[in-house]
Design a protein around this motif. Structure first.
Motif, PDB file in Angstrom:
ATOM      1  N   SER B 150     -11.053 -14.149  15.678  1.00  0.00           N
ATOM      2  CA  SER B 150     -12.640 -13.737  16.282  1.00  0.00           C
ATOM      3  C   SER B 150     -12.013 -15.198  16.763  1.00  0.00           C
ATOM      4  CB  SER B 150     -13.390 -14.222  14.872  1.00  0.00           C
ATOM      5  OG  SER B 150     -13.788 -13.253  14.325  1.00  0.00           O
ATOM      6  N   SER B 152     -10.057 -16.458  18.804  1.00  0.00           N
ATOM      7  CA  SER B 152      -9.302 -16.028  19.826  1.00  0.00           C
ATOM      8  C   SER B 152     -10.385 -15.222  21.153  1.00  0.00           C
ATOM      9  CB  SER B 152      -7.996 -15.051  20.068  1.00  0.00           C
ATOM     10  OG  SER B 152      -7.729 -14.947  18.850  1.00  0.00           O
ATOM     11  N   ASN B 153     -10.750 -14.247  20.607  1.00  0.00           N
ATOM     12  CA  ASN B 153     -11.798 -13.507  21.342  1.00  0.00           C
ATOM     13  C   ASN B 153     -13.498 -14.383  21.878  1.00  0.00           C
ATOM     14  OD1 ASN B 153     -11.120 -11.009  21.107  1.00  0.00           O
ATOM     15  ND2 ASN B 153     -12.016 -10.555  18.987  1.00  0.00           N
ATOM     16  N   SER B 157     -14.189 -15.621  25.698  1.00  0.00           N
ATOM     17  CA  SER B 157     -15.059 -15.225  26.154  1.00  0.00           C
ATOM     18  C   SER B 157     -15.998 -16.530  27.549  1.00  0.00           C
ATOM     19  CB  SER B 157     -16.424 -15.468  25.119  1.00  0.00           C
ATOM     20  OG  SER B 157     -17.071 -13.408  25.084  1.00  0.00           O
ATOM     21  N   LEU B 206      -5.505 -14.741  24.869  1.00  0.00           N
ATOM     22  CA  LEU B 206      -5.140 -13.443  23.917  1.00  0.00           C
ATOM     23  C   LEU B 206      -3.824 -13.062  23.340  1.00  0.00           C
ATOM     24  CD1 LEU B 206      -7.679 -10.726  24.612  1.00  0.00           C
ATOM     25  CD2 LEU B 206      -8.414 -12.715  22.518  1.00  0.00           C
TER      26      LEU B 206
END
Lengths: 216, 219, 262
Positions: B150, B152-153, B157, B206
């Motif tokens: 989470s 990394s995402n 973002s 990522l």
């Protein structure tokens, strides 16, 4: 402070209407296209899957603002002379469609293949399997993230103020330009956005609770 | 008929590569501060009473439901009019994005703390660790492994959200693109170059974090 | 085997069935005839192709060579002016309605009640009206002992109950042959009995069945014939007495001794 807030209400109201108008167009269009794209990504032929995958990955991999600028400044170059409203809406539709495609794909793929097999075993055709077996189950995985994407679309409309669309955000800026009192208006604007998106968020949580008893 | 001319892009490419660098710096700074905020509030939420929880929730819900652009304006244009603070655009944006990141990270850390198997905590109690020791040696390390995907995402973002800094004339990548756009009118070329810049950087981030996840994988 | 006149034509007729997954040959020429009312059990080691063979019968798997016929109609292919063409999904749907399958993991539709699970096929494939479908569904749920649970959702039922609903769902369609794919393998031991009891009754009532099973005692007691599949071929076939006694086949002996501490 209160006086400033009250006299700005009509302009803000007009801006809010534009925001809602844009949001509705974006949400409805992206829902229709996105669900189809998502279904094709799970069940369709390889070539279409790759194309949609490319579209989805590129659009989701760049900032929304970049997408908006690209569409707004780029469309006239291709000969299409659209007004700023159409350009802005198009950009947001592209963004939202990519999101809905992903959400649809995820929710359809989460359905165990055994369900499709059980449907085949009783003689259902492919369309029947989708409608009576897969979609009802996928709904539960689809709705919460989709409502999130609706909130994202509403927040995204604020960026359209940067290409001259007089939405709530630009209306706020304009009023500040007249009254020179930024804080009351920013707070008021924040509250309006908050009310809209928080309601959506509550709806999403309600729905998640409702479907919770399904259990794989 | 539009003629593609990438030459001008390469001439002003420094606006883009330095811009990309600044975007990354903004993202790193914001997530670093955001992690501190998010972790502190997540632990506070876990630990505190009803009032604390409500306050944290108000912060989280407010930030998450308001457009980032509005927050950026509020901090840069609004706050200096009510509080005697002066800051430049970059500082203002980092502060805003950190607060923004913090709100999302609180939720991620809370979910991570809840996901720790009861058994691990019981084992800690059984060998006599104090609550503070259990936190440092068991709960936090486990939580970090769990939330790494989470995180990394969220980082990617936030990296994309740095584009909003362009409205304050902070010279990051999107501002650089718009500068080239307004000064050369090479709209198609510049965004054809900038799009892969964002995409590739996002994938690299990522990928790098995925490597990190593998090293720390939760068995 | 049976004389192929319409009256005693085998319900299921398999000839030279071959199937490979990539370079792995799973079925290497299988022949089988199943007559009306026969109960055939298929046993064999894991990976021997038993489940694949079953899934070829209702076209959940496509096969590469050979033929599978249900009541004279070829399942996987049709012949068009001399050429053999694979059947499309649309053609397969009505054919699948003529077979019933019960799955190891039940695969009940979790968003529908027990009755609705049974009714779905009746309404959408057999085109019954809602009231008629519900009557038929309740009748079959009663037969499997679950009339009281007709309006329960799958998550509210035990494994054994879910499997019995799965059986009702398959049988209510009035299939020519019932295919049972290790239907008790995923059940807790104390729930196996209730499911086998239902299968026993169906067999007594004359249902044509092919079952892949590990329940050796049950296979012995309930089947007319047992097939031992090994390495993609029918290695041994005969009555239960023949198969379990006459152990000329070494691999069968080994297999049975491994399984027999059940």
């Amino acid at each position: 402070m209160l006086q400033a807030m009250l006299s700005s209400l009509p302009s803000l109201w007009r801006g809010l209407l534009v925001t809602i108008e844009v949001a509705v167009i974006v949400v409805v269009t992206s829902l229709l296209i996105g669900v189809v794209f998502g279904a094709v990504m799970v069940y369709g032929p390889l070539l279409l899957r790759l194309i949609i995958r490319l579209f989805s990955d590129v659009v989701r991999g760049i900032p929304v603002l970049v997408l908006i600028f690209f569409v707004y400044y780029g469309l006239p170059v291709t000969g299409l002379n659209v007004n700023n409203f159409a350009a802005g809406v198009t950009a947001l539709v592209l963004f939202s469609t990519a999101q809905v495609t992903e959400i649809t794909r995820g929710s359809l793929q989460s359905i165990h293949h055994g369900q499709m097999e059980a449907g085949k075993a009783i003689g259902l055709t492919f369309p029947q399997r989708l409608v009576y077996v897969v979609f009802p189950q996928a709904m539960r995985r689809f709705l919460p993230p989709w409502i999130n994407s609706v909130a994202d679309a509403v927040k995204g409309t604020a960026l359209l103020s940067l290409v001259g669309i007089v939405d709530l955000m630009l209306a706020i800026q304009q009023v500040i330009g007249r009254t020179y009192e930024p804080m009351p208006l920013y707070i008021l604007g924040a509250l309006i956005y908050f009310v809209i998106n928080y309601s959506l968020s509550l709806l999403s949580r309600r729905l998640e609770a409702r479907y919770a008893h399904f259990r794989e | 008929m539009y003629h593609l001319n990438f030459g001008l892009i390469w001439r002003y490419f420094d606006k883009l590569d330095w811009g990309l660098l600044l975007s990354l710096e903004l993202a790193v700074a914001s997530i670093a501060i955001g992690v501190v905020i998010g972790l502190a509030l997540a632990l506070l939420y876990d630990w505190g009473g009803r009032t604390t929880r409500t306050l944290v929730s108000i912060y989280v819900e407010f930030i998450r439901n308001v457009p980032l652009l509005l927050l950026v304006y509020l901090v840069f244009y609004g706050i200096p009019t009510v509080v005697n603070l002066q800051y430049d655009a970059t500082t203002s944006f980092i502060a805003t994005l950190s607060i923004y990141a913090g709100a999302y990270l609180v939720e991620i850390f809370r979910a991570g703390l809840v996901a720790i198997p009861r058994g691990l905590i019981d084992a800690g109690k059984a060998i006599g660790l104090t609550p503070w020791q259990r936190l440092i040696y068991i709960r936090l390390p486990t939580m970090f492994r769990v939330v790494l995907p989470s995180l990394s995402n969220t980082f990617v973002s936030l990296f994309k959200d740095t584009s909003v800094a362009s409205v304050l004339a902070v010279p990051e990548l999107t501002y650089g693109a718009q500068w080239i756009n307004f000064n050369t009118f090479r709209i198609v070329e510049v965004y054809t170059v900038v799009t892969p810049m964002y995409l590739v950087t996002g994938y690299l981030i990522l990928g790098a974090l995925r490597q990190l996840e593998k090293r720390f994988a939760v068995r | 085997m049976s004389d192929p006149t319409p009256d005693n034509r085998p319900v299921v007729r398999i000839r030279g069935l071959k199937k490979s997954f990539g370079s792995l040959t799973v079925l290497d020429g299988v022949d089988l005839d199943v007559g009306r009312g026969d109960v055939v059990s298929i046993i064999g080691p894991s990976g021997s192709g038993k489940t694949t063979m079953l899934r070829c019968i209702n076209a959940l798997e496509t096969y590469d060579a050979g033929s599978v016929e249900i009541d004279g109609v070829e399942v996987g292919f049709r012949t068009e002016g001399g050429a053999r063409r694979r059947r499309s999904e649309r053609e397969l749907a009505p054919l699948r309605a003529e077979t019933g399958m019960v799955f190891q993991l039940f695969y009940l539709f979790p968003h529908l009640t027990a009755a609705e699970n049974v009714m779905l096929g009746l309404r959408k494939v057999r085109r019954m009206g809602k009231a008629e479908a519900r009557d038929v569904a309740l009748k079959w749920l009663d037969r499997v002992g679950l009339a009281a649970k007709a309006d329960s959702l799958p998550y509210q039922l035990s494994g054994g109950q879910q499997q019995r609903v799965g059986i009702a769902r398959a049988v209510a369609m009035g299939p020519k042959v019932l295919l049972l794919d290790e239907i008790t393998s995923a059940l807790d031991p104390e729930l196996v009995g209730e499911v086998l009891e239902v299968v026993r009754k169906l067999a007594e009532d004359g249902m044509t069945m092919i079952m892949v099973t590990h329940e050796m005692a049950f296979a012995r007691e309930a089947s007319d014939r047992i097939i031992f599949i090994d390495q993609g071929k029918v290695a041994v076939a005969g009555t239960p007495a023949e198969v379990f006694r006459g152990q000329e086949n070494e691999r069968l002996r080994a297999f049975l001794s491994r399984v027999s501490h059940t």
